[in-house]
Write a protein that holds these residues in place. Structure first.
Motif, PDB file in Angstrom:
ATOM      1  N   GLU A   1       0.833  -1.215   0.000  1.00 62.90           N
ATOM      2  CA  GLU A   1       0.000   0.000   0.000  1.00 62.90           C
ATOM      3  C   GLU A   1       0.858   1.252   0.000  1.00 62.90           C
ATOM      4  O   GLU A   1       0.354   2.356  -0.116  1.00 62.90           O
ATOM      5  CB  GLU A   1      -0.883   0.016   1.254  1.00 62.90           C
ATOM      6  N   ILE A   2       2.168   1.060   0.202  1.00 62.58           N
ATOM      7  CA  ILE A   2       3.028   2.243   0.356  1.00 62.58           C
ATOM      8  C   ILE A   2       4.357   2.016  -0.353  1.00 62.58           C
ATOM      9  O   ILE A   2       4.714   0.887  -0.701  1.00 62.58           O
ATOM     10  CB  ILE A   2       3.328   2.511   1.852  1.00 62.58           C
TER      11      ILE A   2
ATOM     12  N   TRP B   1      11.835  -5.324   4.619  1.00 63.35           N
ATOM     13  CA  TRP B   1      12.709  -5.657   5.754  1.00 63.35           C
ATOM     14  C   TRP B   1      12.805  -7.178   5.916  1.00 63.35           C
ATOM     15  O   TRP B   1      13.886  -7.737   5.984  1.00 63.35           O
ATOM     16  CB  TRP B   1      12.171  -4.982   7.024  1.00 63.35           C
TER      17      TRP B   1
ATOM     18  N   GLU C   1       9.593  -1.540   5.770  1.00 58.09           N
ATOM     19  CA  GLU C   1      10.071  -0.503   6.671  1.00 58.09           C
ATOM     20  C   GLU C   1       9.912   0.845   5.985  1.00 58.09           C
ATOM     21  O   GLU C   1      10.318   1.012   4.835  1.00 58.09           O
ATOM     22  CB  GLU C   1      11.534  -0.752   7.010  1.00 58.09           C
ATOM     23  N   SER C   2       9.277   1.761   6.700  1.00 57.01           N
ATOM     24  CA  SER C   2       9.086   3.099   6.162  1.00 57.01           C
ATOM     25  C   SER C   2       9.024   4.060   7.333  1.00 57.01           C
ATOM     26  O   SER C   2       8.343   3.793   8.318  1.00 57.01           O
ATOM     27  CB  SER C   2       7.783   3.137   5.361  1.00 57.01           C
ATOM     28  N   MET C   3       9.727   5.174   7.243  1.00 55.55           N
ATOM     29  CA  MET C   3       9.791   6.164   8.328  1.00 55.55           C
ATOM     30  C   MET C   3      10.098   5.453   9.660  1.00 55.55           C
ATOM     31  O   MET C   3       9.490   5.742  10.678  1.00 55.55           O
ATOM     32  CB  MET C   3       8.484   6.948   8.415  1.00 55.55           C
ATOM     33  N   LYS C   4      11.023   4.502   9.601  1.00 57.77           N
ATOM     34  CA  LYS C   4      11.496   3.743  10.777  1.00 57.77           C
ATOM     35  C   LYS C   4      10.426   2.869  11.423  1.00 57.77           C
ATOM     36  O   LYS C   4      10.612   2.348  12.516  1.00 57.77           O
ATOM     37  CB  LYS C   4      12.075   4.689  11.837  1.00 57.77           C
ATOM     38  N   MET C   5       9.287   2.716  10.749  1.00 57.70           N
ATOM     39  CA  MET C   5       8.243   1.856  11.301  1.00 57.70           C
ATOM     40  C   MET C   5       8.214   0.541  10.551  1.00 57.70           C
ATOM     41  O   MET C   5       8.508   0.489   9.350  1.00 57.70           O
ATOM     42  CB  MET C   5       6.872   2.539  11.174  1.00 57.70           C
ATOM     43  N   GLU C   6       7.848  -0.499  11.290  1.00 56.91           N
ATOM     44  CA  GLU C   6       7.678  -1.815  10.667  1.00 56.91           C
ATOM     45  C   GLU C   6       6.227  -1.927  10.222  1.00 56.91           C
ATOM     46  O   GLU C   6       5.323  -1.886  11.048  1.00 56.91           O
ATOM     47  CB  GLU C   6       7.993  -2.921  11.674  1.00 56.91           C
ATOM     48  N   ILE C   7       6.024  -2.073   8.924  1.00 58.45           N
ATOM     49  CA  ILE C   7       4.657  -2.088   8.403  1.00 58.45           C
ATOM     50  C   ILE C   7       4.362  -3.488   7.848  1.00 58.45           C
ATOM     51  O   ILE C   7       4.929  -3.869   6.821  1.00 58.45           O
ATOM     52  CB  ILE C   7       4.483  -1.062   7.267  1.00 58.45           C
ATOM     53  N   PRO C   8       3.524  -4.253   8.515  1.00 64.70           N
ATOM     54  CA  PRO C   8       3.241  -5.594   8.016  1.00 64.70           C
ATOM     55  C   PRO C   8       2.398  -5.578   6.742  1.00 64.70           C
ATOM     56  O   PRO C   8       1.554  -4.697   6.567  1.00 64.70           O
ATOM     57  CB  PRO C   8       2.466  -6.248   9.165  1.00 64.70           C
TER      58      PRO C   8
ATOM     59  N   ARG D   1       8.602   0.697  17.017  1.00 61.78           N
ATOM     60  CA  ARG D   1       8.627   0.450  15.571  1.00 61.78           C
ATOM     61  C   ARG D   1       7.366  -0.284  15.111  1.00 61.78           C
ATOM     62  O   ARG D   1       7.125  -0.454  13.922  1.00 61.78           O
ATOM     63  CB  ARG D   1       9.876  -0.358  15.194  1.00 61.78           C
TER      64      ARG D   1
ATOM     65  N   VAL E   1       3.414  -0.942  14.442  1.00 61.94           N
ATOM     66  CA  VAL E   1       2.259  -0.107  14.105  1.00 61.94           C
ATOM     67  C   VAL E   1       0.994  -0.647  14.782  1.00 61.94           C
ATOM     68  O   VAL E   1       1.002  -1.736  15.363  1.00 61.94           O
ATOM     69  CB  VAL E   1       2.054  -0.046  12.572  1.00 61.94           C
TER      70      VAL E   1
ATOM     71  N   ARG F   1      -3.752   8.816   2.452  1.00 61.67           N
ATOM     72  CA  ARG F   1      -4.153   7.871   3.494  1.00 61.67           C
ATOM     73  C   ARG F   1      -3.354   7.960   4.790  1.00 61.67           C
ATOM     74  O   ARG F   1      -3.725   7.344   5.782  1.00 61.67           O
ATOM     75  CB  ARG F   1      -4.144   6.454   2.937  1.00 61.67           C
TER      76      ARG F   1
END
Lengths: 70, 535
Positions: free
Chosen positions: A7-8, A13, A33-40, B300, B302, B327
């Motif tokens: 989605e982004i 990672w 990984e985006s903006m230091k966040m882990e996005i599943p 880290r 979400v 979004r």
């Protein structure tokens, strides 16, 4: 067949599934990984992974296919 | 089924009959002709295309039986040799007043069954009348758009024997309406040119997936510029539901009407009023226990923002707006102890919730909407800052982002911020006006600063880290410094200095927000904003 897309725009990672693996709806297939966040990246439905299109450290754009679910 | 048209009666009353009954019979006959729209074949085609007729749409949208039509008699007539009306094609724009949830509104819709809704078969004064009526009577306006552009076909040059400078007839009313009454516009077919402009020049624009397309110009015009393209590929929901041209995409016309009604339910009829309180349906003291674990301790990781919003507002009162675009920002209307409010937040799944250029645009429009209609705003803040990186720069993030911050500063509606996690950078700093009373709470998960500790450490301690040859030693040192920094990043230290006003138990948030809504309600001021409103 369902294409599971990112989605982004992000870096890959981890890949958390293997081809042939059965997954439940909502299962994590990969972590970006985006903006230091882990996005599943989650399975939109239950199924079997037939393809994984990305590898760790790949850069993906919004809409890129991460995995294919049968 | 279209109604039958009664037989003509003599327009000349018999000498014994001194009333105007014959004229009323003629009136009913003409009204019945208008009801037939473009005729049974065209109506059939409209249905086959999966679309309702304009009259069915108006009926579905409004409270039952509440439509009061204006201008049904307008159209093109032909007369026989006996001066008797022989044929009648109604103007392809149907409009009037009606009620939604028992409140008066103005509705106007294109009739695609007459010349494809094209303007050259319309009587433009009807559209302008609807706009002016909404403005002057201060009533919400709903546009049901299903027509082509404002001009006629090029063929009109043949009949007119001249050309013209294109006018935007009555557009001033359409612009003034944005600063005066709620305007909802539904794209219900292929909508080009002026039709597309009428969709977008609104507070809330919707399109129906597959049956609606929106474009500056349709495929025949585009074909000459860049080749053949199908209308769905050119202007389908997959494009305009993602770029903010429309706020939301729905699957059916029925859903579009339901959303329209719901959207209007949060707003006053005009800026000259404030929203009415809904019947309170939920306990203002409700404290959902799971909120204590809603934000993961691992920074880290979400979480889903929407269940948090839904837990805080009155049950089932949240209407998200613009879920498909920009979004990183999450915007919607809701109720707190019955009071309509705007809820602004971000989605950490979208690049950590960083405001991108388009998310910033969405925030600007949303805050302007709330300010225009005097809706107090609750901002659930988790903002790692504006989107960084090359793509962010190329998209012009800082300009759109700073415009959003300007909108937040220009807003005069009561504002409450809840810092639920991150507040970093300029984007974070702009979460509320920097001059008004800081009506603000922080959750214990709050972390803030100019730069996050992670990432900041490597920049700030580069010399020390570069001196370590071994990567393991380097990582160990980073972890050690990070732990040291994290220790002072506790929000309690910020609260000691009163740099954040209150730290609260997340479970207490709903009672506190309901208190805010009740305090804010009498502070809402009816009247136009000085800033006006742009689409």
């Amino acid at each position: 067949m369902t294409d599971v897309r990112s989605e982004i725009a992000a870096n890959v990672w981890k890949i958390t599934v293997e081809v042939g693996q059965a997954v439940e709806a909502g299962a994590t297939l990969a972590i970006l990984e985006s903006m230091k966040m882990e996005i599943p990246v989650e399975a939109p439905r239950a199924g079997t992974i037939t393809e994984v299109r990305v590898a760790p450290d790949d850069r993906v754009a919004e809409g890129d296919i991460i995995a294919v679910l049968d | 089924m279209l109604p039958a048209v009664p037989e003509p009666t003599s327009a000349h009353p018999a000498a014994t009959d001194d009333t105007w009954e014959p004229e009323i019979a003629e009136l009913r006959r003409r009204e019945a002709m208008a009801q037939r729209m473009g005729g049974p074949d065209k109506v059939e085609r409209q249905h086959q295309g999966g679309k309702l007729t304009v009259r069915e749409r108006i009926e579905s949208l409004l409270d039952e039986g509440s439509f009061h039509e204006i201008g049904a008699l307008a159209g093109r007539a032909s007369y026989g040799e006996d001066a008797e009306l022989s044929e009648f094609t109604p103007a392809n724009f149907v409009m009037g007043r009606g009620r939604i949830d028992d409140r008066p509104v103005v509705v106007g819709g294109d009739d695609f069954t007459v010349r494809g809704g094209a303007a050259d078969a319309s009587i433009w004064q009807k559209q302008v009348y609807a706009e002016q009526m909404a403005l002057e009577l201060r009533l919400p306006l709903v546009r049901l758009v299903d027509g082509t552009g404002g001009g006629g076909s090029v063929k009109s040059l043949d009949t007119d024997r001249r050309t013209y400078v294109p006018p935007l007839l009555g557009w001033q009313y359409a612009v003034d309406n944005l600063a005066t009454v709620p305007v909802v516009a539904l794209a219900l077919g292929s909508v080009a040119g002026l039709g597309a402009a009428r969709v977008v020049n609104s507070h809330y624009a919707l399109m129906v997936r597959d049956t609606a397309q929106v474009f500056v110009a349709g495929p025949p015009v585009v074909a000459r510029v860049e080749g053949e393209i199908a209308k769905e590929d050119l202007g389908g929901a997959h494009i305009h539901g993602r770029n903010g041209v429309v706020d939301d995409v729905v699957d059916t016309e029925a859903e579009a009407f339901a959303r329209t009604r719901r959207f209007l339910s949060y707003l006053p009829s005009s800026v000259h009023e404030v929203s009415a309180r809904g019947e309170p349906t939920d306990d203002p003291e409700r404290r959902d226990p799971w909120l204590i674990g809603a934000i993961p301790r691992n920074q880290r990781q979400v979480y889903r923002i929407r269940p948090i919003i839904e837990s805080l507002v009155d049950q089932d009162s949240y209407l998200e707006i613009g879920a498909g675009w920009g979004r990183a920002a999450v915007t919607g209307l809701a109720r707190l102890d019955g009071w309509p409010v705007g809820i602004l937040s971000s989605d950490p799944y979208q690049a950590g919730g960083s405001w991108t250029a388009d998310a910033s645009d969405k925030v600007t429009r949303f805050v302007d909407l709330c300010d225009t209609f005097h809706l107090p705003v609750v901002h659930l803040v988790d903002q790692p800052g504006f989107m960084v990186g090359l793509a962010g720069e190329q998209a012009g993030t800082i300009r759109n982002g700073v415009r959003a911050i300007a909108a937040i500063h220009q807003a005069s509606v009561p504002w409450c911020s809840v810092l639920i996690r991150k507040v970093f950078g300029v984007g974070g700093a702009g979460h509320q006006s920097s001059s008004r009373l800081s009506y603000r709470y922080a959750w214990p998960s709050g972390r803030w600063g100019s730069l996050p500790v992670q990432g900041g450490v490597e920049a700030a301690f580069r010399a020390e880290l570069d001196a370590l040859a071994d990567e393991d030693a380097r990582q160990a040192r980073i972890a050690e410094i990070t732990a040291r920094m994290d220790a002072v990043a506790s929000p309690f230290r910020t609260a000691e200095a009163f740099l954040v006003e209150e730290i609260i138990d997340p479970r207490d948030t709903r009672p506190l927000l309901c208190e805010f809504a009740n305090l804010a309600a009498p502070r809402r001021q009816a009247g136009p904003t000085t800033r006006s409103y742009r689409p």
